[in-house]
Design an enzyme around this catalytic site. Structure first.
Site, PDB file in Angstrom:
ATOM      1  N   THR B 147       0.879  -1.178   0.000  1.00 23.56           N
ATOM      2  CA  THR B 147       0.000   0.000   0.000  1.00 23.56           C
ATOM      3  C   THR B 147       0.918   1.230   0.000  1.00 23.56           C
ATOM      4  OG1 THR B 147      -0.256  -0.214   2.397  1.00 23.56           O
ATOM      5  CG2 THR B 147      -2.009  -1.113   1.020  1.00 23.56           C
ATOM      6  N   LYS B 169       3.962  -6.866   3.819  1.00 23.81           N
ATOM      7  CA  LYS B 169       3.720  -5.450   3.569  1.00 23.81           C
ATOM      8  C   LYS B 169       3.439  -4.775   4.920  1.00 23.81           C
ATOM      9  CE  LYS B 169       0.444  -3.262   3.436  1.00 23.81           C
ATOM     10  NZ  LYS B 169      -0.655  -2.607   4.205  1.00 23.81           N
ATOM     11  N   THR B 180      -2.041  -1.650   8.523  1.00 19.85           N
ATOM     12  CA  THR B 180      -2.192  -3.095   8.393  1.00 19.85           C
ATOM     13  C   THR B 180      -0.875  -3.754   8.000  1.00 19.85           C
ATOM     14  OG1 THR B 180      -4.522  -3.175   7.879  1.00 19.85           O
ATOM     15  CG2 THR B 180      -3.185  -4.922   6.953  1.00 19.85           C
ATOM     16  N   ASN B 385      -0.288  12.014   8.372  1.00 17.40           N
ATOM     17  CA  ASN B 385      -1.456  11.422   9.015  1.00 17.40           C
ATOM     18  C   ASN B 385      -2.624  12.378   9.130  1.00 17.40           C
ATOM     19  OD1 ASN B 385      -1.094   8.587   9.933  1.00 17.40           O
ATOM     20  ND2 ASN B 385       0.849   9.491  10.540  1.00 17.40           N
ATOM     21  N   THR B 390     -10.558  10.501   3.677  1.00 16.85           N
ATOM     22  CA  THR B 390     -11.776   9.717   3.397  1.00 16.85           C
ATOM     23  C   THR B 390     -12.665  10.419   2.363  1.00 16.85           C
ATOM     24  OG1 THR B 390     -12.789  10.758   5.317  1.00 16.85           O
ATOM     25  CG2 THR B 390     -11.905   8.544   5.594  1.00 16.85           C
TER      26      THR B 390
END
Lengths: 390, 390
Positions: B147, B169, B180, B385, B390
């Site tokens: 990602t 990853k 993740t 960050n 979104t």
């Protein structure tokens, strides 16, 4: 507005040059008569000398004084540090004519440095000579305990005939003082030391223990509660009312601390409700409050519900996704396990337009709740904390 | 250098437009014969659909395939999400002619969005048609799972006749994908599912569970270990050697993840030794690794031992100050409870001159140790960050 000062207390602040600065940095609070006293302290394993000394002296019935210095934490100073903390309370006792263990001590500032006792001990004697009962002397004390605070923190409540007056320092989520929080609550109510300790512990749990900027517990955190009233001990409904007043004072001080976090652009209040116990609610709120990802998103005006929900998910409290609903301000973003997927613009606007923002997380596991305060994570915070300080 | 690919595995990566981008984002690993399989998963209470499905299928003896997508986490997606994850493994099973529960699935990316199954299902069919055994196909898979990673992460070891090859990853300590971490370890050794699960759990504890950038556990974290060897099951010393090889592969992948943290200027290795148990050592190291104050100090080149020592102090592990000694790189800063107070310039220079820095904390409570990896906290991290995502 004139602050209501509880009866029987006197105050003094003096410049003792604890550090290389010109300002009052030594504060003294004296109760004319013996006071019941309670204390709550840092949970850190590395405990400053003044905490070690004060912790051994409360709860107690006959406390007469608290001495506080800013500029040096007297932490990581070994046996010499313990001797210095003892000498501070000893000098207070000598000057006001009480037993040494009737004096308490709290320190905040740089850690790992020896205390300049050659200036502190004379400072104590000078302070005793200047003790006064009025608001001006009190106000000077609230300023003398500050470190990187931009303003003093004061709150009060009346309950029955008694006054509850609190003051605190903390803001300083930066710098070598490691975010030390000191709080002092004074009252002229008459309460037993055991009741006082229980009331303070509960109030601190619902206030100072609900503020976190980066989760870094200090070596010096201390809150004292003194009650010097004489006559009949409070009990029953009167005691409950008193406990509520103490809790409200502590809560207001905690909010002021969160509001004064250096480098912050937002104060965030996290309301968690519907858990089986208050401690579960606090655990979830704390986890969200300490997530750098959540805090950076608030700084950026990003209503990132995924970060909030997943921070709740790793708090160690069992729940099912389907039980969780989340609002950011008035905006419902996540309902019973699914994003509501509204236009993100209104929630983003809410974060950008308000300095004080609220998250509300509703679970369906019980009636317990908690409100927790934190601040956002900003590039300014990092710059302040990266400054070379030792 | 040509990577040693364990026997009996084939790979394919295709662009399935999981998001609006042009790149391979769907990866398939197929074992020609049935493989023993083990898995470790996120501890978050909010668990993505692919984790729910995969978790129910390992440990197992007859696993044939893993399908992985980047760009969409399939988390917070409710029943439709579970159906989509099942459909992905179902389509793999249909195309390679195996039972549906012989396929595993892992996803990473944005949370709260429906999977674009109309592109993913044809993508799986295409991938099956392109399966190949060589390093080129493998390398394409290591890139397709990325990602915000800046580079693929690969590690391998030989043990006996077997090859252990891992890829992962994670870097992505930023953004909506919530950091993740996905890891995959493939071997042609012959190991029972029960042994495999035990070996993977231990290896993950000592590697992926020793990396933290901000302590934000993802909804999707997954590590799989597949062993497709036939013949005699490994046991005794051979099994120990195999376990060590798996651990070393996982450890190397974890270091590469810490090293690729976005916005970081330093990689920090925290070595904690002399505790009663490995979990105590990890608890202390984790607490230091997740302290914003410690991380900001490293960014600023400030050898702030007070922040490190006090972070150890609130880890919840009992110890006495007098038991703790701390080095920053080669510089002894704190010895048995007291600062050594050297000139701070050499330690500050060490932090400024090295991208990879080491802290060592020695206690005197036992023989257990842990090494934990993190990165520093930089204004760049906050900016990344805070981006509206979104």
């Amino acid at each position: 507005m004139t602050l209501p000062i509880p009866s029987g207390y006197r105050f003094a602040a003096v410049p003792a040059r604890v550090r290389d600065w010109e300002r009052d940095d030594l504060a003294l609070v004296v109760s004319d008569g013996p006071a019941a006293a309670a204390g709550v302290f840092t949970q850190n394993r590395v405990v400053a000398a003044p905490v070690q000394i004060s912790k051994s002296r409360v709860p107690a019935a006959g406390v007469r004084a608290i001495v506080v210095n800013a500029g040096n934490a007297n932490a990581c100073t070994g046996d010499p540090g313990r001797r210095d903390a003892l000498a501070m309370t000893g000098e207070v006792a000598r000057c006001i004519h009480c037993e040494p263990d009737a004096a308490l001590v709290a320190s905040t500032g740089v850690i790992g440095r020896t205390m300049p006792m050659e200036r502190i001990l004379p400072g104590i004697a000078t302070a005793v000579g200047r003790l006064a009962a009025g608001p001006a002397a009190f106000e000077a004390v609230t300023r003398a305990i500050m470190t990187t605070d931009t303003r003093p923190k004061v709150a009060h409540r009346m309950t029955g005939d008694a006054t509850v007056l609190g003051f605190a320092k903390g803001a300083a989520m930066i710098g070598p003082n490691l975010a030390t929080m000191l709080g002092f609550v004074l009252t002229d109510a008459c309460v037993s030391p055991a009741d006082l300790q229980q009331i303070l512990a509960r109030a601190a749990d619902r206030s100072f223990n609900c503020v976190s900027v980066e989760g870094h517990t200090s070596t010096n955190d201390t809150v004292f509660l003194l009650a010097n009233g004489t006559g009949t001990l409070l009990g029953g409904g009167e005691l409950d009312a008193f406990a509520l007043a103490v809790e409200e004072v502590c809560r207001e001080l905690a909010e002021q601390i969160a509001d004064d976090a250096e480098g912050a652009a937002h104060r965030i209040a996290i309301h968690v409700e519907g858990l089986a116990s208050e401690s579960e609610a606090r655990q979830i709120a704390k986890c969200i409050a300490e997530s750098a990802l959540v805090k950076a998103a608030v700084y950026g005006g990003d209503p990132n519900w995924g970060r909030i929900v997943s921070a709740a998910g790793y708090a160690g409290v069992p729940f099912l996704e389907e039980e969780l609903t989340l609002w950011v301000g008035p905006h419902l973003l996540y309902e019973r396990g699914l994003p509501t997927m509204p236009d993100p613009a209104p929630a983003a606007g809410y974060l950008r337009d308000n300095r004080q923002v609220d998250f509300r997380l509703a679970f369906a596991r019980g009636d317990a709740r908690c409100t927790f305060f934190t601040s956002d994570l900003t590039p300014e915070y990092v710059r302040l904390n990266a400054d070379y300080t030792t």
